[in-house]
Design a protein around this motif. Structure first.
Motif, PDB file in Angstrom:
ATOM      1  N   TYR A  76       0.804  -1.233   0.000  1.00  0.00           N
ATOM      2  CA  TYR A  76       0.000   0.000   0.000  1.00  0.00           C
ATOM      3  C   TYR A  76       0.835   1.280   0.000  1.00  0.00           C
ATOM      4  O   TYR A  76       0.266   2.371  -0.081  1.00  0.00           O
ATOM      5  CB  TYR A  76      -0.913   0.019   1.230  1.00  0.00           C
ATOM      6  N   GLY A  77       2.131   1.183   0.106  1.00  0.00           N
ATOM      7  CA  GLY A  77       2.972   2.377   0.112  1.00  0.00           C
ATOM      8  C   GLY A  77       3.325   2.826   1.524  1.00  0.00           C
ATOM      9  O   GLY A  77       2.707   2.426   2.514  1.00  0.00           O
ATOM     10  N   SER A  78       4.324   3.696   1.615  1.00  0.00           N
ATOM     11  CA  SER A  78       4.863   4.093   2.919  1.00  0.00           C
ATOM     12  C   SER A  78       3.883   4.897   3.753  1.00  0.00           C
ATOM     13  O   SER A  78       3.976   4.916   4.986  1.00  0.00           O
ATOM     14  CB  SER A  78       6.152   4.893   2.731  1.00  0.00           C
ATOM     15  N   ASP A  79       2.935   5.573   3.099  1.00  0.00           N
ATOM     16  CA  ASP A  79       1.971   6.372   3.861  1.00  0.00           C
ATOM     17  C   ASP A  79       0.840   5.534   4.445  1.00  0.00           C
ATOM     18  O   ASP A  79      -0.089   6.074   5.054  1.00  0.00           O
ATOM     19  CB  ASP A  79       1.392   7.488   2.990  1.00  0.00           C
ATOM     20  N   SER A  80       0.909   4.222   4.272  1.00  0.00           N
ATOM     21  CA  SER A  80      -0.107   3.344   4.860  1.00  0.00           C
ATOM     22  C   SER A  80       0.260   2.911   6.272  1.00  0.00           C
ATOM     23  O   SER A  80      -0.493   2.168   6.908  1.00  0.00           O
ATOM     24  CB  SER A  80      -0.309   2.100   3.988  1.00  0.00           C
ATOM     25  N   VAL A  81       1.418   3.369   6.784  1.00  0.00           N
ATOM     26  CA  VAL A  81       1.845   3.052   8.146  1.00  0.00           C
ATOM     27  C   VAL A  81       2.092   4.348   8.892  1.00  0.00           C
ATOM     28  O   VAL A  81       2.271   5.412   8.303  1.00  0.00           O
ATOM     29  CB  VAL A  81       3.115   2.171   8.157  1.00  0.00           C
TER      30      VAL A  81
ATOM     31  N   ALA B 102       6.106  10.916   6.541  1.00  0.00           N
ATOM     32  CA  ALA B 102       6.085  11.819   7.698  1.00  0.00           C
ATOM     33  C   ALA B 102       4.922  11.500   8.630  1.00  0.00           C
ATOM     34  O   ALA B 102       4.575  12.322   9.485  1.00  0.00           O
ATOM     35  CB  ALA B 102       6.001  13.265   7.237  1.00  0.00           C
ATOM     36  N   ASN B 103       4.347  10.314   8.496  1.00  0.00           N
ATOM     37  CA  ASN B 103       3.231   9.930   9.367  1.00  0.00           C
ATOM     38  C   ASN B 103       3.744   9.509  10.738  1.00  0.00           C
ATOM     39  O   ASN B 103       3.519   8.391  11.196  1.00  0.00           O
ATOM     40  CB  ASN B 103       2.426   8.792   8.740  1.00  0.00           C
ATOM     41  N   ILE B 104       4.449  10.411  11.369  1.00  0.00           N
ATOM     42  CA  ILE B 104       4.837  10.245  12.769  1.00  0.00           C
ATOM     43  C   ILE B 104       4.399  11.503  13.493  1.00  0.00           C
ATOM     44  O   ILE B 104       4.876  12.593  13.203  1.00  0.00           O
ATOM     45  CB  ILE B 104       6.350   9.993  12.948  1.00  0.00           C
ATOM     46  N   ASP B 105       3.450  11.358  14.389  1.00  0.00           N
ATOM     47  CA  ASP B 105       3.019  12.508  15.184  1.00  0.00           C
ATOM     48  C   ASP B 105       3.046  12.103  16.646  1.00  0.00           C
ATOM     49  O   ASP B 105       3.347  10.951  16.988  1.00  0.00           O
ATOM     50  CB  ASP B 105       1.642  12.999  14.753  1.00  0.00           C
ATOM     51  N   THR B 106       2.737  13.041  17.509  1.00  0.00           N
ATOM     52  CA  THR B 106       2.982  12.865  18.933  1.00  0.00           C
ATOM     53  C   THR B 106       1.852  13.455  19.747  1.00  0.00           C
ATOM     54  O   THR B 106       1.161  14.375  19.282  1.00  0.00           O
ATOM     55  CB  THR B 106       4.317  13.539  19.317  1.00  0.00           C
ATOM     56  N   ASN B 107       1.692  12.960  20.970  1.00  0.00           N
ATOM     57  CA  ASN B 107       0.668  13.545  21.833  1.00  0.00           C
ATOM     58  C   ASN B 107       0.999  14.981  22.213  1.00  0.00           C
ATOM     59  O   ASN B 107       0.140  15.694  22.747  1.00  0.00           O
ATOM     60  CB  ASN B 107       0.414  12.684  23.066  1.00  0.00           C
TER      61      ASN B 107
ATOM     62  N   ILE C  26      13.555  10.378   1.834  1.00  0.00           N
ATOM     63  CA  ILE C  26      13.204  11.366   2.854  1.00  0.00           C
ATOM     64  C   ILE C  26      11.749  11.753   2.616  1.00  0.00           C
ATOM     65  O   ILE C  26      11.300  11.853   1.459  1.00  0.00           O
ATOM     66  CB  ILE C  26      14.112  12.620   2.802  1.00  0.00           C
ATOM     67  N   ALA C  27      10.996  11.911   3.675  1.00  0.00           N
ATOM     68  CA  ALA C  27       9.596  12.334   3.526  1.00  0.00           C
ATOM     69  C   ALA C  27       9.545  13.663   2.788  1.00  0.00           C
ATOM     70  O   ALA C  27      10.289  14.592   3.124  1.00  0.00           O
ATOM     71  CB  ALA C  27       8.947  12.459   4.893  1.00  0.00           C
ATOM     72  N   GLU C  28       8.689  13.762   1.804  1.00  0.00           N
ATOM     73  CA  GLU C  28       8.682  14.943   0.942  1.00  0.00           C
ATOM     74  C   GLU C  28       7.598  15.946   1.297  1.00  0.00           C
ATOM     75  O   GLU C  28       7.561  17.036   0.722  1.00  0.00           O
ATOM     76  CB  GLU C  28       8.532  14.510  -0.520  1.00  0.00           C
ATOM     77  N   SER C  29       6.731  15.601   2.218  1.00  0.00           N
ATOM     78  CA  SER C  29       5.670  16.534   2.602  1.00  0.00           C
ATOM     79  C   SER C  29       5.231  16.221   4.023  1.00  0.00           C
ATOM     80  O   SER C  29       5.585  15.184   4.584  1.00  0.00           O
ATOM     81  CB  SER C  29       4.476  16.430   1.645  1.00  0.00           C
ATOM     82  N   GLU C  30       4.475  17.116   4.587  1.00  0.00           N
ATOM     83  CA  GLU C  30       3.986  16.932   5.946  1.00  0.00           C
ATOM     84  C   GLU C  30       3.170  15.652   6.055  1.00  0.00           C
ATOM     85  O   GLU C  30       2.449  15.271   5.135  1.00  0.00           O
ATOM     86  CB  GLU C  30       3.116  18.120   6.374  1.00  0.00           C
ATOM     87  N   GLY C  31       3.294  14.997   7.213  1.00  0.00           N
ATOM     88  CA  GLY C  31       2.489  13.824   7.476  1.00  0.00           C
ATOM     89  C   GLY C  31       1.171  14.190   8.120  1.00  0.00           C
ATOM     90  O   GLY C  31       0.809  15.370   8.248  1.00  0.00           O
ATOM     91  N   LEU C  32       0.453  13.186   8.540  1.00  0.00           N
ATOM     92  CA  LEU C  32      -0.855  13.386   9.165  1.00  0.00           C
ATOM     93  C   LEU C  32      -0.679  13.748  10.629  1.00  0.00           C
ATOM     94  O   LEU C  32       0.004  13.052  11.376  1.00  0.00           O
ATOM     95  CB  LEU C  32      -1.695  12.114   9.040  1.00  0.00           C
ATOM     96  N   LYS C  33      -1.303  14.847  11.029  1.00  0.00           N
ATOM     97  CA  LYS C  33      -1.288  15.257  12.430  1.00  0.00           C
ATOM     98  C   LYS C  33      -2.252  14.365  13.214  1.00  0.00           C
ATOM     99  O   LYS C  33      -3.076  13.668  12.638  1.00  0.00           O
ATOM    100  CB  LYS C  33      -1.666  16.729  12.543  1.00  0.00           C
ATOM    101  N   ALA C  34      -2.153  14.412  14.530  1.00  0.00           N
ATOM    102  CA  ALA C  34      -2.783  13.407  15.399  1.00  0.00           C
ATOM    103  C   ALA C  34      -4.232  13.087  15.038  1.00  0.00           C
ATOM    104  O   ALA C  34      -4.595  11.918  14.827  1.00  0.00           O
ATOM    105  CB  ALA C  34      -2.687  13.860  16.851  1.00  0.00           C
ATOM    106  N   VAL C  35      -5.077  14.092  14.979  1.00  0.00           N
ATOM    107  CA  VAL C  35      -6.494  13.841  14.703  1.00  0.00           C
ATOM    108  C   VAL C  35      -6.667  13.265  13.306  1.00  0.00           C
ATOM    109  O   VAL C  35      -7.407  12.293  13.091  1.00  0.00           O
ATOM    110  CB  VAL C  35      -7.315  15.128  14.879  1.00  0.00           C
ATOM    111  N   GLU C  36      -5.948  13.845  12.322  1.00  0.00           N
ATOM    112  CA  GLU C  36      -6.013  13.329  10.951  1.00  0.00           C
ATOM    113  C   GLU C  36      -5.513  11.888  10.884  1.00  0.00           C
ATOM    114  O   GLU C  36      -6.049  11.061  10.135  1.00  0.00           O
ATOM    115  CB  GLU C  36      -5.136  14.183  10.035  1.00  0.00           C
ATOM    116  N   LEU C  37      -4.480  11.593  11.662  1.00  0.00           N
ATOM    117  CA  LEU C  37      -3.873  10.266  11.639  1.00  0.00           C
ATOM    118  C   LEU C  37      -4.884   9.196  12.049  1.00  0.00           C
ATOM    119  O   LEU C  37      -5.026   8.163  11.382  1.00  0.00           O
ATOM    120  CB  LEU C  37      -2.647  10.258  12.557  1.00  0.00           C
ATOM    121  N   PHE C  38      -5.607   9.460  13.132  1.00  0.00           N
ATOM    122  CA  PHE C  38      -6.585   8.462  13.580  1.00  0.00           C
ATOM    123  C   PHE C  38      -7.825   8.451  12.697  1.00  0.00           C
ATOM    124  O   PHE C  38      -8.476   7.409  12.565  1.00  0.00           O
ATOM    125  CB  PHE C  38      -6.906   8.665  15.056  1.00  0.00           C
TER     126      PHE C  38
END
Length: 903
Positions: free
Chosen positions: A101-106, A133-138, A381-393
């Motif tokens: 599914y690609g790297s943005d599926s994790v 860049a799908n690494i976000d934090t509390n 290298i991640a080329e754009s912003e990842g999903l922020k916490a609410v978007e991620l879930f």
């Protein structure tokens, strides 16, 4: 260089210098382990963040290191496995998901509880090797709006203040911060500064009257959500009064006219501000005049500003006022973000947020992406912003993210729309959780669980609110198969095929790489720079003393004051005023949902209670969740203090029903009419249905992605029950008939508050079933009126009180304090035994009442009696008489309130 630990772990009575794992104050701690393995802590007088002070949570740290609730072994689907099995399975599943599914599926969802070294390798793995860049934090829920505001103004996430500035200020503005409870050591520092300098003025800005307001000269109880209007009005006033620092403004800033135009449009004068904020014009003018006429001003802001749908703008409205007057970069002044978590700042340094790169570099800059990739020698290298916490879930719920690794956090409790988060994880193909605790609301949904080390076992660094890097040092052996988070992440990376880039032998290797990246091709383009720390030996790392960044060859002992030269890190090298158009909160009360719901912390608990819930001392102050509301609102709803109610919101749970929680009523004139407050801490391990996050709609700030936690809408209705009760027991019972329950830990026992719709066929039979055990010398006392549904039972084991259960048809139950005191005794006297079923102390024994001072277990009734009979007039006098308030000082605001009520 040797990478073997040089620590002599768990040496009796050796004082280990480490750092508290709670809030962003970053207090230094001296931890000792005695010959029986008992851990005691006290404040480190040499640590500049706290100078020996600790709050109640820090003081009780020794009570949180027990192993009976620890996650000790790796698990797959609830079955204990080896580390090799767990890591290979998790990494294999991630690789398969990425391949299909690609790297943005994790995704990774990490935490401000992690150490900087843990954070760094997690960020490196996700952004530089997985390539997402799908690494976000509390920390997204905590400080991301402050980050965005600082970056918009200064070009970089730079907190320009130090705690020393609080000692030097002439005016301290505390806005959106119940400092006395959320940052108690800072509050005690401010209290000391005011005592030494009575001319120090303190203004608190908060819709609620909190424990912090007891120290203030002026409290502005503004309408919830109107903070930006108040500070826009201040900007206009400062300009009108000629308080602009023209030299500073002309040479070091840009964008003022646009910011002033926006401020004038929303807050043209004091009358308009007062009307919109629902304040007295005289109070607004008094605040504005204080700010205008005082050169050394600190504006300290926290979650009341940040946790908003427009938190970034609110932060910039504050910064604008300091830029206009040139009040930053010099002692005793500046906009000061009080960070919520112990390492939220460290996480920001390593790029732990989805819209950042490591070392304060910008993920949207091709040049800086290339720089980081070159330093890491990473394949992508991640080329754009990842999903922020609410978007991620949300993406997990939508099936876009198919594998998530959650580290050291509990989003099923802490995120807004928490039932949606829970449902998302329930249907996610792969959920991996790293945690030190065996049972959390989140870990229960995990397919794979990694056992992580925790405070006392961890080895690394954290960065506090004032940019000060401190060491967390281990003094306990890691139990079972628990491993450091950095080790788990690097082993996972190796199983994914990235062994060469993650071949670390210890945290010092990671820290030095992190420091080296901060200096890499940094031609004064970024203030964050740890170049002087990039080649530490193991011994130097172990001996590292607290130091504020930047730490360079020219400032090798760190830098307390920054931005003093007027150089900023924007494209034009000037600080930017930001035009702020205040936005009304997204949620507006309606006839069906008439209350504004605010959430936050209480004095003695932390986040979702996975650590503080282990401490009997911290659990004694507030034993169950509550909704605090104004007396007039309570009267309209015909609610009584301590009554059980259901609080609901327009959100729907996973079954499509209205989301609701059950909590206790607390009536207080410190609340505004129409507003209610519910603590954020309670989870499904400590209450049947009190997760306040289930009521909060996921509204986020457009710039920071930080969700609104201070302005949901809700309604309250009585909780109908056929019986109410409490139980105090040394065992953990099965609660078969309790529709509502809340439990808290005592020293050697559990306390339960109970209510239910259905009765057992026979209370006596049921009580024997849940309380009695086969002990030869047990004694059983009971009183049962079946017709009235009135039952009381006490079980003794020999001379020792083992358990008690009290049931009534209403909430009028005996106080618990005296009964609880008997659980601390090895033997119950004959006189006490005769009073057990009454639940009242014999006349010659004192009922101490609700615990106020957690450090010395001093109750409210004891304090009130001493004030009356001994004529105590000050908090210091109470301390001399009862010791209350003489240790951590967290209870001093409440002692002040008791003094006022008795005089």
């Amino acid at each position: 260089m040797s990478h073997l630990s040089e620590y002599l772990i768990n040496q009796p009575n050796v004082a280990y210098k480490t750092t508290c794992p709670y809030c962003g104050v970053g207090c230094g701690v001296l931890a000792r382990v005695d010959q029986n393995g008992v851990v005691t802590v006290k404040g480190d007088p040499e640590h500049p963040a706290n100078q020996g002070r600790l709050c109640s949570k820090g003081t009780a740290l020794g009570e949180t290191v027990a192993l009976h609730e620890r996650q000790l072994y790796p698990e797959i689907m609830g079955q204990q496995v080896s580390w090799e099995q767990a890591l290979a399975s998790a990494a294999g599943r991630f690789k398969e998901t990425i391949a299909e599914y690609g790297s943005d599926s994790v995704a990774f969802y990490v935490s401000g509880q992690l150490l900087t070294e843990d954070y760094y390798v997690a960020n490196k793995l996700m952004k530089g090797f997985i390539g997402s860049a799908n690494i976000d934090t509390n920390s997204r829920l905590c400080m991301s709006s402050a980050v965005a505001a600082y970056k918009r103004a200064f070009g970089e996430d730079i907190v320009p203040c130090s705690y020393d500035d609080l000692d030097r200020a002439k005016l301290i503005v505390l806005t959106g911060s119940n400092t006395a409870w959320c940052h108690p050591v800072i509050y005690q520092r401010i209290a000391k500064a005011k005592k030494l300098n009575p001319d120090l003025q303190i203004v608190t800005i908060d819709p609620r009257i909190t424990q912090t307001t007891t120290i203030s000269n002026l409290h502005l109880a503004l309408k919830p959500g109107t903070d930006a209007i108040l500070f826009n009005g201040l900007l206009v006033y400062l300009q009108q009064q000629g308080e602009a620092n023209s030299l500073y403004q002309d040479n070091f800033t840009s964008g003022f006219e646009q910011a002033l135009d926006a401020a004038r449009a929303s807050a043209p004068d004091i009358a308009s501000v007062a009307q919109q904020c629902q304040l007295e014009p005289a109070d607004v003018e008094r605040f504005y005049r204080l700010f205008a006429r005082t050169e050394r001003v600190i504006t300290a802001f926290s979650q009341g500003i940040n946790q908003s749908g427009s938190g970034t703008d609110k932060g910039n409205s504050i910064i604008n006022c300091h830029l206009l007057t040139g009040r930053l970069g010099r002692p005793g002044m500046g906009p000061f973000s009080l960070t919520g978590q112990p390492n939220a700042m460290g996480g920001r340094e390593v790029g732990g947020l989805a819209n950042q790169l490591a070392a304060h570099m910008d993920i949207n800059s091709a040049e800086q992406r290339a720089l980081v990739q070159d330093f890491w020698q990473s394949p992508v290298i991640a080329e754009s912003e990842g999903l922020k916490a609410v978007e991620l879930f949300d993406a997990i719920a939508e099936g876009k993210i198919k594998a998530v690794w959650i580290m050291a956090t509990n989003p099923v409790v802490s995120l807004p729309d928490a039932d949606k988060v829970k449902a998302a994880l329930e249907q996610c193909p792969l959920v991996v959780v790293s945690d030190c605790v065996q049972q959390t609301d989140t870990s229960k949904l995990a397919h794979i669980v990694f056992p992580a080390t925790t405070w006392g076992e961890r080895d690394g660094t954290v960065t506090n609110s004032e940019r000060r890097i401190s060491r967390q040092r281990p003094f306990l052996q890691a139990p079972g198969l628990a491993k450091a988070d950095w080790w788990i992440i690097t082993q996972f990376a190796r199983h994914m095929g990235f062994e060469q880039a993650f071949n670390y032998r210890g945290p010092v290797d990671i820290f030095c790489e992190h420091a080296a990246l901060s200096a890499y091709k940094n031609n004064n383009d970024r203030l964050f720079n740890l170049s002087a720390l990039s080649d530490l030996s193991l011994q130097q790392y172990n001996d590292l003393t607290p130091v504020q960044w930047p730490v360079t060859d020219s400032e090798f002992q760190g830098t307390g004051k920054v931005l003093q030269d007027g150089q900023f890190y924007t494209a034009d090298k000037k600080a930017h005023f930001i035009a702020v158009t205040p936005q009304a909160p997204a949620a507006t009360p309606t006839q069906d949902y008439p209350f504004i719901l605010n959430t936050g912390r209480i004095r003695d608990h932390w986040h979702t209670m996975t650590r503080t819930g282990m401490s009997p001392r911290l659990s004694s102050h507030t034993i169950e969740s509550y909704v605090e509301l104004h007396p007039d609102d309570a009267q309209k709803l015909d609610l009584k203090d301590a009554q059980l109610v259901k609080v609901s919101s327009p959100l729907k749970d996973s079954r499509g029903k209205e989301s609701e929680i059950s909590v206790r009523v607390r009536i207080s004139d410190k609340q505004q009419k129409g507003s209610i407050f519910i603590p954020m801490h309670w989870n499904e391990q400590f209450a049947s249905q009190s997760r306040v996050g289930t009521l909060i709609k996921a509204v986020v700030d457009p710039f920071s992605g930080q969700p609104e936690s201070k302005h949901a809408i809700a309604r309250i209705k009585p909780c109908q029950a056929n019986w109410y009760g409490f139980m105090i027991t040394r065992a953990r019972p099965h609660l078969e008939y309790s529709d509502y329950w809340s439990r808290s830990r005592g020293k050697g026992f559990w306390r339960y508050e109970l209510a239910g719709l259905n009765n057992p066929e026979d209370w006596s039979e049921h009580a024997h079933k849940i309380l009695a055990h086969k002990v030869e010398d047990e004694n059983w006392l009971e009183l049962y009126d079946k017709g009235r549904n009135y039952y009381r039972a006490v079980r003794l084991s020999g001379q020792r009180l083992d358990s008690c259960l009290f049931i009534t048809p209403d909430i009028n139950l005996p106080p618990r304090d005296w009964l609880i005191s008997l659980f601390h005794k090895e033997a119950v006297s004959q006189e006490e035994r005769q009073n057990l079923l009454r639940g009242e102390a014999p006349k010659d024994q004192e009922d101490t009442g609700k615990v106020i001072c957690a450090c010395f277990n001093v109750g409210e009734k004891t304090i009130r009696e001493a004030i009356k009979t001994k004529g105590l007039k000050t908090v210091e006098a109470i301390g001399e008489c009862l010791k209350a308030g003489t240790n951590c000082g967290s209870c001093k605001p409440e002692l002040e309130e008791l003094l006022k009520s008795e005089h």
